[in-house]
Design a protein around this motif. Structure first.
Motif, PDB file in Angstrom:
ATOM      1  N   GLY A   1       0.503  -1.644   0.277  1.00  0.00           N
ATOM      2  CA  GLY A   1       0.209   0.255  -0.164  1.00  0.00           C
ATOM      3  C   GLY A   1       0.590   0.902   0.155  1.00  0.00           C
ATOM      4  N   GLN A   2       2.154   1.211   0.512  1.00  0.00           N
ATOM      5  CA  GLN A   2       3.242   2.016   0.401  1.00  0.00           C
ATOM      6  C   GLN A   2       4.333   1.965   0.775  1.00  0.00           C
ATOM      7  OE1 GLN A   2       3.066   4.533   4.131  1.00  0.00           O
ATOM      8  NE2 GLN A   2       3.564   6.272   3.053  1.00  0.00           N
ATOM      9  N   LEU A   3       5.034   2.891  -0.121  1.00  0.00           N
ATOM     10  CA  LEU A   3       7.119   2.000  -0.263  1.00  0.00           C
ATOM     11  C   LEU A   3       7.391   3.505   0.583  1.00  0.00           C
ATOM     12  CD1 LEU A   3       8.333   0.085  -1.412  1.00  0.00           C
ATOM     13  CD2 LEU A   3       8.068   1.328  -3.627  1.00  0.00           C
ATOM     14  N   VAL A   4       8.100   2.644   1.196  1.00  0.00           N
ATOM     15  CA  VAL A   4       9.421   4.019   1.353  1.00  0.00           C
ATOM     16  C   VAL A   4      11.077   3.133   1.240  1.00  0.00           C
ATOM     17  CG1 VAL A   4      10.514   4.292   3.905  1.00  0.00           C
ATOM     18  CG2 VAL A   4       8.044   3.956   3.530  1.00  0.00           C
ATOM     19  N   LEU A   5      11.735   4.023   0.846  1.00  0.00           N
ATOM     20  CA  LEU A   5      13.011   3.552  -0.105  1.00  0.00           C
ATOM     21  C   LEU A   5      14.236   4.350   0.630  1.00  0.00           C
ATOM     22  CD1 LEU A   5      12.177   3.911  -3.851  1.00  0.00           C
ATOM     23  CD2 LEU A   5      12.210   1.800  -2.237  1.00  0.00           C
ATOM     24  N   ILE A   6      14.704   3.776   1.454  1.00  0.00           N
ATOM     25  CA  ILE A   6      16.204   4.176   2.214  1.00  0.00           C
ATOM     26  C   ILE A   6      17.321   3.986   1.788  1.00  0.00           C
ATOM     27  CG2 ILE A   6      16.324   4.168   4.964  1.00  0.00           C
ATOM     28  CD1 ILE A   6      14.506   2.704   5.380  1.00  0.00           C
TER      29      ILE A   6
ATOM     30  N   SER B   1      14.294   1.147 -13.871  1.00  0.00           N
ATOM     31  CA  SER B   1      13.704   2.254 -14.769  1.00  0.00           C
ATOM     32  C   SER B   1      12.868   1.604 -15.327  1.00  0.00           C
ATOM     33  CB  SER B   1      14.857   2.568 -15.931  1.00  0.00           C
ATOM     34  OG  SER B   1      16.020   2.687 -15.575  1.00  0.00           O
ATOM     35  N   GLU B   2      11.938   0.800 -16.052  1.00  0.00           N
ATOM     36  CA  GLU B   2      10.904  -0.018 -16.946  1.00  0.00           C
ATOM     37  C   GLU B   2       9.846   0.405 -15.477  1.00  0.00           C
ATOM     38  OE1 GLU B   2      11.401  -3.116 -19.219  1.00  0.00           O
ATOM     39  OE2 GLU B   2      12.388  -1.986 -20.402  1.00  0.00           O
ATOM     40  N   GLU B   3      10.535  -0.694 -14.421  1.00  0.00           N
ATOM     41  CA  GLU B   3       9.943  -0.865 -13.063  1.00  0.00           C
ATOM     42  C   GLU B   3       9.180   1.010 -12.429  1.00  0.00           C
ATOM     43  OE1 GLU B   3      11.877  -4.603 -13.712  1.00  0.00           O
ATOM     44  OE2 GLU B   3      12.395  -2.579 -13.310  1.00  0.00           O
ATOM     45  N   LEU B   4       9.641   1.509 -12.041  1.00  0.00           N
ATOM     46  CA  LEU B   4      10.154   3.232 -11.378  1.00  0.00           C
ATOM     47  C   LEU B   4       8.895   3.977 -12.819  1.00  0.00           C
ATOM     48  CD1 LEU B   4      13.639   3.734 -11.080  1.00  0.00           C
ATOM     49  CD2 LEU B   4      11.622   3.495  -9.053  1.00  0.00           C
ATOM     50  N   GLU B   5       8.960   3.645 -13.859  1.00  0.00           N
ATOM     51  CA  GLU B   5       7.737   4.711 -14.543  1.00  0.00           C
ATOM     52  C   GLU B   5       6.541   3.597 -13.858  1.00  0.00           C
ATOM     53  OE1 GLU B   5       6.834   6.718 -17.498  1.00  0.00           O
ATOM     54  OE2 GLU B   5       9.083   6.605 -16.138  1.00  0.00           O
ATOM     55  N   GLU B   6       6.646   2.050 -14.380  1.00  0.00           N
ATOM     56  CA  GLU B   6       4.897   1.793 -13.821  1.00  0.00           C
ATOM     57  C   GLU B   6       4.370   2.258 -13.113  1.00  0.00           C
ATOM     58  OE1 GLU B   6       2.919  -2.535 -14.354  1.00  0.00           O
ATOM     59  OE2 GLU B   6       4.572  -2.345 -15.599  1.00  0.00           O
ATOM     60  N   LEU B   7       5.068   2.006 -12.397  1.00  0.00           N
ATOM     61  CA  LEU B   7       5.047   2.676 -10.923  1.00  0.00           C
ATOM     62  C   LEU B   7       4.212   4.215 -10.401  1.00  0.00           C
ATOM     63  CD1 LEU B   7       7.359   0.858  -8.448  1.00  0.00           C
ATOM     64  CD2 LEU B   7       4.663   0.707  -8.407  1.00  0.00           C
ATOM     65  N   LYS B   8       4.823   5.089 -10.990  1.00  0.00           N
ATOM     66  CA  LYS B   8       4.726   5.850 -11.468  1.00  0.00           C
ATOM     67  C   LYS B   8       3.079   6.160 -12.320  1.00  0.00           C
ATOM     68  CE  LYS B   8       6.280   8.594 -14.842  1.00  0.00           C
ATOM     69  NZ  LYS B   8       7.069   9.850 -15.148  1.00  0.00           N
ATOM     70  N   GLY B   9       2.966   5.686 -12.687  1.00  0.00           N
ATOM     71  CA  GLY B   9       1.771   5.148 -13.349  1.00  0.00           C
ATOM     72  C   GLY B   9       0.525   5.103 -12.254  1.00  0.00           C
ATOM     73  N   ARG B  10       0.852   4.152 -11.355  1.00  0.00           N
ATOM     74  CA  ARG B  10      -0.154   3.349 -10.976  1.00  0.00           C
ATOM     75  C   ARG B  10      -0.221   4.587  -9.728  1.00  0.00           C
ATOM     76  NH1 ARG B  10       2.425  -2.293  -9.604  1.00  0.00           N
ATOM     77  NH2 ARG B  10       2.506  -2.902 -11.388  1.00  0.00           N
ATOM     78  N   GLY B  11       0.751   5.053  -9.748  1.00  0.00           N
ATOM     79  CA  GLY B  11      -0.109   6.370  -8.051  1.00  0.00           C
ATOM     80  C   GLY B  11       0.318   6.005  -6.857  1.00  0.00           C
ATOM     81  N   LEU B  12       1.302   4.401  -6.842  1.00  0.00           N
ATOM     82  CA  LEU B  12       1.345   4.387  -5.348  1.00  0.00           C
ATOM     83  C   LEU B  12       2.646   5.478  -4.541  1.00  0.00           C
ATOM     84  CD1 LEU B  12       1.542   1.346  -3.454  1.00  0.00           C
ATOM     85  CD2 LEU B  12       3.847   1.505  -4.631  1.00  0.00           C
ATOM     86  N   PRO B  13       1.541   5.149  -3.208  1.00  0.00           N
ATOM     87  CA  PRO B  13       2.802   6.281  -2.121  1.00  0.00           C
ATOM     88  C   PRO B  13       4.000   6.292  -2.074  1.00  0.00           C
ATOM     89  CG  PRO B  13       0.212   6.297  -1.898  1.00  0.00           C
ATOM     90  CD  PRO B  13       0.859   4.790  -2.364  1.00  0.00           C
ATOM     91  N   ILE B  14       4.724   6.204  -2.574  1.00  0.00           N
ATOM     92  CA  ILE B  14       6.258   6.349  -2.642  1.00  0.00           C
ATOM     93  C   ILE B  14       6.455   7.525  -1.902  1.00  0.00           C
ATOM     94  CG2 ILE B  14       8.032   5.644  -3.732  1.00  0.00           C
ATOM     95  CD1 ILE B  14       7.075   4.517  -5.677  1.00  0.00           C
ATOM     96  N   VAL B  15       7.477   7.110  -0.581  1.00  0.00           N
ATOM     97  CA  VAL B  15       8.614   8.249   0.237  1.00  0.00           C
ATOM     98  C   VAL B  15      10.174   7.496  -0.494  1.00  0.00           C
ATOM     99  CG1 VAL B  15       9.264   9.340   1.812  1.00  0.00           C
ATOM    100  CG2 VAL B  15       6.930   8.986   1.764  1.00  0.00           C
ATOM    101  N   ILE B  16      10.738   9.083  -0.105  1.00  0.00           N
ATOM    102  CA  ILE B  16      12.504   8.086  -0.487  1.00  0.00           C
ATOM    103  C   ILE B  16      13.399   9.055   0.194  1.00  0.00           C
ATOM    104  CG2 ILE B  16      14.547   8.891  -2.026  1.00  0.00           C
ATOM    105  CD1 ILE B  16      13.013   9.063  -4.082  1.00  0.00           C
ATOM    106  N   VAL B  17      13.961   7.811   0.791  1.00  0.00           N
ATOM    107  CA  VAL B  17      13.836   8.858   1.954  1.00  0.00           C
ATOM    108  C   VAL B  17      16.191   8.726   2.474  1.00  0.00           C
ATOM    109  CG1 VAL B  17      14.772   8.311   5.270  1.00  0.00           C
ATOM    110  CG2 VAL B  17      12.365   8.026   4.021  1.00  0.00           C
ATOM    111  N   TRP B  18      16.995   9.823   2.686  1.00  0.00           N
ATOM    112  CA  TRP B  18      18.430   9.414   2.394  1.00  0.00           C
ATOM    113  C   TRP B  18      19.211  10.158   2.993  1.00  0.00           C
ATOM    114  CZ3 TRP B  18      18.596   6.483  -2.084  1.00  0.00           C
ATOM    115  CH2 TRP B  18      19.848   6.169  -3.384  1.00  0.00           C
ATOM    116  N   GLY B  19      20.109   9.267   3.131  1.00  0.00           N
ATOM    117  CA  GLY B  19      21.055   9.729   3.875  1.00  0.00           C
ATOM    118  C   GLY B  19      22.365  10.901   2.973  1.00  0.00           C
ATOM    119  N   ARG B  20      22.137  12.204   3.026  1.00  0.00           N
ATOM    120  CA  ARG B  20      22.734  12.660   2.527  1.00  0.00           C
ATOM    121  C   ARG B  20      24.332  13.110   2.012  1.00  0.00           C
ATOM    122  NH1 ARG B  20      20.131  16.732  -0.713  1.00  0.00           N
ATOM    123  NH2 ARG B  20      22.348  16.789  -1.791  1.00  0.00           N
TER     124      ARG B  20
END
Length: 277
Positions: free
Chosen positions: A120-125, A200-219
């Protein structure tokens, strides 16, 4: 407040799986990074449980007591299929928040793509999966073109930094050393899988689906640099991005910050305030 995690075993596709579980509330399924295990992150996960979250943390195949994938299934697609089988074996009835660090982020991405009914939601760390390693002027350097020695150089520099050496290395060594001794071949192959990952292809499809995604990053990450995060952001069409101080292992060095960030992502703190008022 932190609450201890219960470590359990179950069979997934007929093979032994180790996982941790604790808490009640919205479910976060956390996937660990390369060479580590579910137990490596226990301090941050316990603090997350103390904030009103149910945490499920499996050891991915080949790590932390979980049987390795069969050779024919050794791919990000195979790891994603395993995560889906794990969630179904666990009896998951509703879509979960799937969070992944580093290699675990790539597995989480592929799982969300291949098995949308479970996530239902994706968090990428500080996650793999972006196509860009660095930029030379205006030109991107692809992640697949990054030399293996450069990975090793930055991993070594990261490991011997004062903050990592005193706070993170003892935690990492407790899991990474047994993984290396028991499954050196798996460790190497997963490292190559992570280095060459381009979703890249998977990311493009996820963008089209509108899945809630949050990117968390140590700079300050040099293992998976900020250019990779930028390529993820572009490919996903501008998801929410949260940056924090620290390097690739910031969530191990600062488990309190990790729990705070993930709680904010879930909106748990806001919900609790609403209920209290």
């Amino acid at each position: 407040m932190s609450i201890g995690i219960t470590w359990r075993h179950l069979l997934v596709d007929g093979r032994d799986t180790s996982y941790g579980v604790a808490g009640s509330g919205p479910t976060v399924v956390f996937l660990h990074g390369w060479g580590l295990s579910h137990r490596t992150y226990r301090h941050g996960l316990e603090r997350l449980v103390g904030r009103g979250v149910r945490v499920v943390a499996p050891a991915l195949p080949g790590f932390g007591g979980t049987a390795a994938l069969p050779a024919a299934a050794f791919s990000l697609e195979g790891y994603a299929a395993w995560v889906a089988a794990f969630l179904r074996e666990l009896g998951t009835e509703e879509p979960v928040t799937l969070a992944g660090h580093s290699f675990g982020g790539g597995v989480a991405l592929r799982t969300a793509h291949d098995h949308p009914e479970l996530v239902g939601q994706l968090v990428l760390i500080n996650s793999i999966g972006g196509s860009v390693w660095a930029r030379r002027g205006e030109l991107p350097v692809l992640m697949s073109d990054r030399p293996v020695w450069d990975w090793g150089l930055h991993l070594a520099a990261h490991a011997i930094s004062v903050r990592s050496f005193t706070r993170v290395m003892p935690v990492i060594a407790a899991d990474a050393v047994p993984n290396f001794l028991l499954h050196p071949g798996t460790l190497w192959r997963v490292g190559r899988l992570a280095r060459d990952a381009n979703l890249s292809e998977e990311l493009e499809e996820l963008k089209g689906r509108g899945l809630p995604i949050v990117i968390v990053w140590g700079r300050d990450d040099t293992v998976i640099p900020w250019a990779c995060a930028e390529s993820l952001v572009i490919a996903l069409g501008g998801p929410e991005v949260v940056t924090v101080p620290g390097n690739h292992s910031w969530l191990l060095a600062d488990p309190n910050r990790f729990a705070e960030v993930i709680t904010n992502v879930l909106g748990v703190a806001e919900d609790e305030e609403t209920q209290a008022s």
